[in-house]
Design a protein around this motif. Structure first.
Motif, PDB file in Angstrom:
ATOM      1  N   ILE A   1      -7.027   0.326  -3.508  1.00  0.00           N
ATOM      2  CA  ILE A   1      -7.881   1.504  -3.350  1.00  0.00           C
ATOM      3  C   ILE A   1      -9.214   1.139  -2.698  1.00  0.00           C
ATOM      4  CG2 ILE A   1      -6.795   2.625  -5.313  1.00  0.00           C
ATOM      5  CD1 ILE A   1      -9.250   2.008  -6.978  1.00  0.00           C
ATOM      6  N   THR A   2      -9.742  -0.054  -2.968  1.00  0.00           N
ATOM      7  CA  THR A   2     -11.030  -0.433  -2.379  1.00  0.00           C
ATOM      8  C   THR A   2     -10.916  -0.650  -0.879  1.00  0.00           C
ATOM      9  OG1 THR A   2     -11.663  -1.502  -4.469  1.00  0.00           O
ATOM     10  CG2 THR A   2     -12.932  -2.065  -2.495  1.00  0.00           C
ATOM     11  N   VAL A   3      -9.921  -1.435  -0.468  1.00  0.00           N
ATOM     12  CA  VAL A   3      -9.738  -1.701   0.963  1.00  0.00           C
ATOM     13  C   VAL A   3      -9.388  -0.408   1.698  1.00  0.00           C
ATOM     14  CG1 VAL A   3      -8.368  -2.969   2.658  1.00  0.00           C
ATOM     15  CG2 VAL A   3      -9.082  -4.092   0.542  1.00  0.00           C
ATOM     16  N   SER A   4      -8.546   0.414   1.094  1.00  0.00           N
ATOM     17  CA  SER A   4      -8.151   1.675   1.738  1.00  0.00           C
ATOM     18  C   SER A   4      -9.344   2.592   1.923  1.00  0.00           C
ATOM     19  CB  SER A   4      -7.070   2.376   0.909  1.00  0.00           C
ATOM     20  OG  SER A   4      -5.887   1.616   0.855  1.00  0.00           O
ATOM     21  N   MET A   5     -10.179   2.706   0.887  1.00  0.00           N
ATOM     22  CA  MET A   5     -11.326   3.608   0.975  1.00  0.00           C
ATOM     23  C   MET A   5     -12.320   3.151   2.040  1.00  0.00           C
ATOM     24  SD  MET A   5     -14.744   3.995  -0.040  1.00  0.00           S
ATOM     25  CE  MET A   5     -14.979   2.892  -1.441  1.00  0.00           C
TER      26      MET A   5
ATOM     27  N   ALA B   1       2.947  -8.587   1.552  1.00  0.00           N
ATOM     28  CA  ALA B   1       3.440  -7.253   1.214  1.00  0.00           C
ATOM     29  C   ALA B   1       2.311  -6.306   0.835  1.00  0.00           C
ATOM     30  CB  ALA B   1       4.468  -7.345   0.076  1.00  0.00           C
ATOM     31  N   LEU B   2       1.376  -6.768  -0.005  1.00  0.00           N
ATOM     32  CA  LEU B   2       0.285  -5.889  -0.448  1.00  0.00           C
ATOM     33  C   LEU B   2      -0.581  -5.454   0.720  1.00  0.00           C
ATOM     34  CD1 LEU B   2      -1.375  -4.524  -2.654  1.00  0.00           C
ATOM     35  CD2 LEU B   2      -2.597  -6.688  -2.982  1.00  0.00           C
ATOM     36  N   TRP B   3      -0.887  -6.360   1.631  1.00  0.00           N
ATOM     37  CA  TRP B   3      -1.746  -6.024   2.762  1.00  0.00           C
ATOM     38  C   TRP B   3      -1.026  -5.109   3.746  1.00  0.00           C
ATOM     39  CZ3 TRP B   3      -6.397  -7.075   1.428  1.00  0.00           C
ATOM     40  CH2 TRP B   3      -6.655  -8.164   0.602  1.00  0.00           C
ATOM     41  N   VAL B   4       0.271  -5.289   3.887  1.00  0.00           N
ATOM     42  CA  VAL B   4       1.036  -4.419   4.784  1.00  0.00           C
ATOM     43  C   VAL B   4       1.074  -2.999   4.226  1.00  0.00           C
ATOM     44  CG1 VAL B   4       3.324  -3.957   5.727  1.00  0.00           C
ATOM     45  CG2 VAL B   4       2.411  -6.279   5.760  1.00  0.00           C
ATOM     46  N   VAL B   5       1.337  -2.865   2.927  1.00  0.00           N
ATOM     47  CA  VAL B   5       1.365  -1.538   2.309  1.00  0.00           C
ATOM     48  C   VAL B   5      -0.013  -0.884   2.381  1.00  0.00           C
ATOM     49  CG1 VAL B   5       1.695  -0.328   0.131  1.00  0.00           C
ATOM     50  CG2 VAL B   5       3.304  -2.101   0.797  1.00  0.00           C
ATOM     51  N   THR B   6      -1.060  -1.687   2.186  1.00  0.00           N
ATOM     52  CA  THR B   6      -2.418  -1.148   2.305  1.00  0.00           C
ATOM     53  C   THR B   6      -2.689  -0.655   3.719  1.00  0.00           C
ATOM     54  OG1 THR B   6      -3.154  -2.703   0.597  1.00  0.00           O
ATOM     55  CG2 THR B   6      -4.850  -1.660   1.942  1.00  0.00           C
ATOM     56  N   PHE B   7      -2.226  -1.419   4.708  1.00  0.00           N
ATOM     57  CA  PHE B   7      -2.406  -0.999   6.107  1.00  0.00           C
ATOM     58  C   PHE B   7      -1.704   0.333   6.371  1.00  0.00           C
ATOM     59  CE2 PHE B   7      -0.417  -0.795  10.315  1.00  0.00           C
ATOM     60  CZ  PHE B   7      -1.542  -0.784  11.126  1.00  0.00           C
TER      61      PHE B   7
ATOM     62  N   ASN C   1      -1.042   2.666   4.203  1.00  0.00           N
ATOM     63  CA  ASN C   1      -1.794   3.723   3.521  1.00  0.00           C
ATOM     64  C   ASN C   1      -3.047   4.086   4.304  1.00  0.00           C
ATOM     65  OD1 ASN C   1      -2.328   5.343   0.944  1.00  0.00           O
ATOM     66  ND2 ASN C   1      -4.160   4.098   1.072  1.00  0.00           N
ATOM     67  N   ILE C   2      -3.705   3.086   4.895  1.00  0.00           N
ATOM     68  CA  ILE C   2      -4.883   3.360   5.729  1.00  0.00           C
ATOM     69  C   ILE C   2      -4.494   4.183   6.943  1.00  0.00           C
ATOM     70  CG2 ILE C   2      -6.629   2.280   7.203  1.00  0.00           C
ATOM     71  CD1 ILE C   2      -6.572  -0.105   5.229  1.00  0.00           C
ATOM     72  N   TRP C   3      -3.402   3.809   7.578  1.00  0.00           N
ATOM     73  CA  TRP C   3      -2.949   4.520   8.777  1.00  0.00           C
ATOM     74  C   TRP C   3      -2.622   5.977   8.468  1.00  0.00           C
ATOM     75  CZ3 TRP C   3       1.773   6.829   9.931  1.00  0.00           C
ATOM     76  CH2 TRP C   3       1.968   7.177  11.272  1.00  0.00           C
TER      77      TRP C   3
END
Length: 311
Positions: free
Chosen positions: A95-99, A178-184, A186-188
């Motif tokens: 949530i922090t990186v995404s926000m 995996a976590l960074w890919v899913v975060t990316f 979600n950001i997109w």
């Protein structure tokens, strides 16, 4: 002779009950309009929340008839679970990186679309392109990106063609990525909402403020920092808190892309609670986990409501 009939005016005793009835009718009318919504909220939100809270203090609920009172034992079990701690850590990073990324991308694209250097046609084209990720549902986004990120998918094909990688990378199967890919992903899928909100805020800033800053000799960076950011601060704070709340409840994207794996590397609080309830059938422990998530979300909601009142 024509007789004139004089009507007797209504007495005060007759008017008083009529006025009283009309007054009560006017007072009750708004509640009548609100009653369907209130009933739905109570049935679909209040009652389930109360049931989950009651389940969290009992043991052997749903799966057995005779449940027993367990106190805070379920909460202690959840808080000591290593998987819960891993899910809490992953959720915080997610949530922090995404926000932060949503804010930076949304603000950057909004300022570009608000720039007078671009023509109207160019802005229209970019608006359509930038809003496209927001038009897809989470299920479609998850399926598309799983196909793109497959070891034999398009992304690995392009990377191997450009000699960036030698073999196809299993992006979603590697615990380190995996976590960074899913975060990316979600950001997109989420930045267009920030972009549209900030673009509306930018278009609402009076041009006289920038003219006054130019007269005072301010450069573009000073205008951005001393005019744009203060004017956008209410929008930025509101959007940031809302994004934290929404992202913390993200379930479908994680579940459809990785299911919380591999090795719990993408386990979130939402997927952890879901697995407890519907994979392990530990409904009491799952209820305790759900209440903890509710409390964390209420903290964010408190700051959002407080900020709105101050605004």
């Amino acid at each position: 002779m024509t007789s004139l009939t004089v009507e007797k005016p209504p007495s005060a005793e007759t008017e008083a009950p009529t006025r009283g009835k009309n007054s009560w009718a006017r007072r009750l009318t708004p509640f009548g309009y609100l009653s369907p919504t209130v009933v739905l909220i109570v049935v679909l939100m209040v009652v389930p929340i109360i049931m989950v809270i009651s389940y969290s203090f009992r043991d052997n609920v749903i799966v057995q008839d005779n449940s027993v009172f367990a106190g805070f034992a379920n909460y202690a079990t959840v808080l000591k679970d290593p998987d819960f701690l891993a899910a809490l850590k992953n959720t915080f990073i997610f949530i922090t990186v995404s926000m932060v990324a949503h804010l930076l991308l949304g603000l950057g694209f909004a300022m570009m679309l608000n720039s007078p250097l671009l023509s109207g046609v160019t802005k229209a084209i970019f608006r359509v392109v930038y809003v496209l990720p927001w038009l897809f549902t989470i299920a479609v986004i998850a399926v598309i990106w799983r196909l793109l990120l497959d070891p034999s998918g398009v992304i690995n094909y392009l990377l191997t063609t450009l000699n960036i990688v030698s073999d196809g990378v299993n992006w979603l199967g590697d615990p380190g990525s995996a976590l960074w890919v899913v975060t990316f992903v979600n950001i997109w899928s989420g930045y267009p909402f920030f972009m549209i909100s900030l673009l509306a805020g930018l278009q609402g800033i009076p041009g006289e403020l920038y003219e006054a800053a130019s007269v005072d000799g301010a450069n573009p960076w000073q205008k951005f920092w001393n005019v744009t950011i203060p004017q956008l601060r209410p929008v930025i704070i509101s959007m940031a808190v809302l994004d934290l709340i929404w992202t913390s409840q993200q379930f479908a994207l994680i579940w459809m892309m990785t299911g919380g794996g591999p090795l719990n590397s993408t386990e979130m609080l939402s997927t952890f609670t879901y697995k407890l309830a519907f994979s392990e059938y530990e409904f009491s422990t799952a209820s305790a986990s759900a209440v903890i998530v509710l409390l964390l979300t209420m903290v964010l909601a408190f700051f959002y409501v407080r900020q709105q009142r101050e605004r």
